[in-house]
Design an enzyme around this catalytic site. Structure first.
Site, short mmCIF file in Angstrom:
data_model
loop_
_atom_site.label_atom_id
_atom_site.label_comp_id
_atom_site.label_asym_id
_atom_site.label_seq_id
_atom_site.Cartn_x
_atom_site.Cartn_y
_atom_site.Cartn_z
N HIS A 117 20.04 -4.28 21.72
CA HIS A 117 20.26 -5.12 22.90
C HIS A 117 19.83 -4.41 24.18
O HIS A 117 20.49 -4.47 25.20
CB HIS A 117 21.71 -5.60 22.99
CG HIS A 117 21.96 -6.79 22.12
ND1 HIS A 117 21.19 -7.93 22.18
CD2 HIS A 117 22.85 -7.00 21.13
CE1 HIS A 117 21.60 -8.78 21.28
NE2 HIS A 117 22.60 -8.26 20.61
N ASP A 175 25.73 -2.82 18.86
CA ASP A 175 25.78 -3.94 17.90
C ASP A 175 24.37 -4.43 17.61
O ASP A 175 23.43 -4.16 18.36
CB ASP A 175 26.63 -5.09 18.46
CG ASP A 175 26.17 -5.56 19.83
OD1 ASP A 175 25.74 -4.71 20.63
OD2 ASP A 175 26.22 -6.77 20.10
N GLU A 176 24.25 -5.15 16.52
CA GLU A 176 23.05 -5.91 16.17
C GLU A 176 21.75 -5.10 16.27
O GLU A 176 20.77 -5.55 16.87
CB GLU A 176 22.97 -7.18 17.03
CG GLU A 176 24.21 -8.05 16.82
CD GLU A 176 24.19 -9.39 17.54
OE1 GLU A 176 23.50 -9.49 18.57
OE2 GLU A 176 24.85 -10.32 17.06
N ALA A 177 21.73 -3.94 15.64
CA ALA A 177 20.49 -3.16 15.56
C ALA A 177 19.68 -3.66 14.36
O ALA A 177 19.81 -3.15 13.26
CB ALA A 177 20.80 -1.67 15.42
#
Ligand SMILES: *[C@@H]1O[C@H](CO)[C@@H](O)[C@H](O)[C@H]1NC(C)=O
Ligand SMILES: *[C@@H]1O[C@H](CO)[C@@H](O)[C@H](O)[C@H]1NC(C)=O
Ligand SMILES: *[C@@H]1O[C@H](CO)[C@@H](O)[C@H](O)[C@H]1NC(C)=O
Length: 512
Positions: A117, A175-177
């Site tokens: 992100h 988060d969300e790698a």
């Protein structure tokens, strides 16, 4: 049985105590001690005056602190100054916001993304070389030392200002790698240093980031979203010392946490970590383009979070904090979702749910006072957004509500759509031919609706300009207002054109 679902959705006076005493006793010892409200500045960041008003209201609602995700709104210096938002706050503005929070005794936790992100940086040409996958501007190529430089630079710039305000925690995101091990630097270093294990590489990166923070700021603890930790082998967490360096924040915004957060996950977490935090939502998690807060999914989510705490608290030394997130976009590129003003009631009620589970008389009165509502306000009014509360930004809430009602009313007008189906299809509009007997009345309906839309459009513009920067109304109208308005306009023009016709030639009217 005392049930928040009944309490919130059965018509009732907000100021009445409904809950059974047994329920209060049953839950008296539970609930979160620390409730942190998330500010997501990557969409519709509040103007400074509104920002401060929001903090005051949040404090009045009983939140104990705020998580400030500045994204591109922080006044970064050096290389990053070239890519920050042109509306970014000045350093003086940031300090004045932090001072205000301090006066309110709100705990302030800064959030800076340190792995994924990072769109706001990686989207630019200048920093595009630091992408994990050159096609996607999300994850940083962590095998490249320049990525760590820019990440540590951003963390330290943020901390330089925040650390003057009792910063007990900093949140490093993570988060969300979705892409790892793709960039050249990663592929070079993976076999040499990490045994071709991508998680090792991620953990080493997070270790270096956390170490830097705790060495520079020994009294600041590091929080991170639990994504990379939740199914990691315990030995690996230990090997990189993450069990000592970070505190996981377990986030989930659904209404069935028993299913979505398996007890085995909690057990695994408890093997490595003494402390854990929760992450729920009060807005921005109910569809990427939803702009009216439906409240119900959020009440269900926070109710579940209360119960998760009750269930898993005994497994940890400390599980008494929750971040209640309020997303403004799903990512840097996504559309705007529910804005602050449409979500104040959701925040108010969900903060109560998190600390007390049920809405009792005392907390109802606190809401009425903090949101600046008339004493006669009912829960039904709050849920429908038809209350006369005067909380910061209420004019934005009112104008979005008016728009939603107008649009729903039109979409509900079955008789109009029946006639459109018969006499105002694309073919009719293309060749300007139809039976005026059937379309004149719907032409009038378009006209009435357009006129009301003009009024709403004005109030949207005026109210938005009070609390948001000018790009927000432009984006909001482009996505959520113009398509509806322009469709009606086009239809109205078609009706007008058809009405000017008196005669038609014999069919066929369509030729190839
Ligand atoms: C942490 O990172 C900053 C920015 O790169 C650097 O100036 C500082 O020396 C680092 N501190 C430690 C203890 O490594
Ligand atoms: C818990 O940890 C074990 C061992 O590391 C792993 O096999 C399992 O998949 C983990 N469970 C969850 C739900 O992540
Ligand atoms: C639209 O129709 C639904 C279902 O008939 C009704 O409940 C609702 O009140 C209507 N909304 C408006 C704005 O007319």
């Amino acid at each position: 049985m005392c049930n928040i679902f009944q309490i919130v959705w059965k018509p009732m006076l907000l100021r009445r105590t409904i809950c059974i005493l047994a329920c209060i006793v049953q839950f008296a010892t539970c609930g979160y001690q620390r409730s942190i409200v998330h500010f997501d500045m990557k969409g519709a960041p509040p103007k400074v005056a509104y920002f401060k008003q929001l903090l005051t209201t949040i404090s009045g609602l009983g939140a104990t602190g705020v998580l400030l995700e500045w994204e591109d709104m922080f006044p970064y210096q050096g290389g990053l100054s070239r890519v920050v938002n042109k509306n970014a706050y000045t350093e003086e503005e940031v300090i004045s916001v932090l001072e205000h929070a301090q006066q309110l005794q709100l705990e302030v936790i800064p959030l800076v993304q340190t792995l994924a992100h990072m769109e706001w940086i990686l989207k630019t040409e200048e920093y595009s070389v630091l992408r994990e996958d050159e096609r996607y501007p999300m994850v940083a190529c962590i095998g490249n030392p320049e990525s760590l430089d820019i990440i540590l630079d951003s963390v330290n710039q943020l901390m330089r200002i925040h650390s003057n305000f009792n910063t007990g925690y900093v949140h490093i995101g993570a988060d969300e790698a979705f892409q790892v091990g793709i960039c050249d630097a990663d592929r070079e270093i993976l076999p040499v240093k990490y045994d071709n294990n991508k998680l090792r590489m991620i953990f080493d990166h997070l270790r270096m980031v956390s170490l830097n923070i705790t060495e520079e700021y020994p009294s600041t603890k590091v929080l991170m979203w639990y994504d990379e930790l939740k199914s990691a082998p315990l030995e690996l967490i230990k090997e990189y010392n993450l069990d000592n360096l970070v505190i996981p924040v377990v986030w989930k915004y659904t209404a069935n946490l028993d299913n979505d957060l398996p007890s085995e996950m909690w057990k695994n977490m408890s093997y490595s970590f003494k402390e854990v935090w929760g992450g729920s939502a009060f807005k921005g998690a109910d569809g990427a383009s939803r702009y009216w807060n439906r409240l119900k999914p959020y009440i269900l989510n926070n109710k579940e979070w209360y119960l998760q705490n009750e269930k898993y608290k005994p497994q940890f030394t400390t599980f008494d904090s929750i971040i209640i997130t309020g997303w403004q976009r799903y990512d840097h590129f996504a559309s705007l979702c529910e804005l602050w003003p449409t979500s104040m009631v959701s925040l108010a009620l969900n903060l109560i749910v998190l600390t007390k589970f049920h809405i009792d008389k005392e907390s109802a009165e606190q809401v009425i006072q903090a949101l600046n509502c008339p004493q006669t306000t009912t829960l039904d009014q709050l849920v429908a957004g038809s209350d006369r509360c005067r909380f910061p930004g209420y004019r934005v809430r009112d104008s979005i509500r008016d728009y939603v009602q107008l649009k729903t009313f039109f979409e509900n007008s079955t008789w109009v759509h029946n006639r459109e189906n018969g006499w105002l299809q694309s073919s009719h509009m293309r060749i300007s031919a139809s039976n005026p007997y059937y379309i004149d009345a719907i032409g009038k309906a378009y006209e009435r609706t357009l006129k009301k839309l003009d009024t709403v459009s004005n109030s949207l513009s005026t109210s938005f300009s009070e609390v948001f920067y000018p790009d927000v109304i432009e984006e909001f109208k482009t996505d959520y207002f113009q398509p509806f308005y322009e469709d009606l306009q086009k239809r109205k023009e078609s009706v007008d054109n058809i009405d000017t016709k008196r005669f038609y030639v014999p069919r066929p009217w369509f030729r190839r």
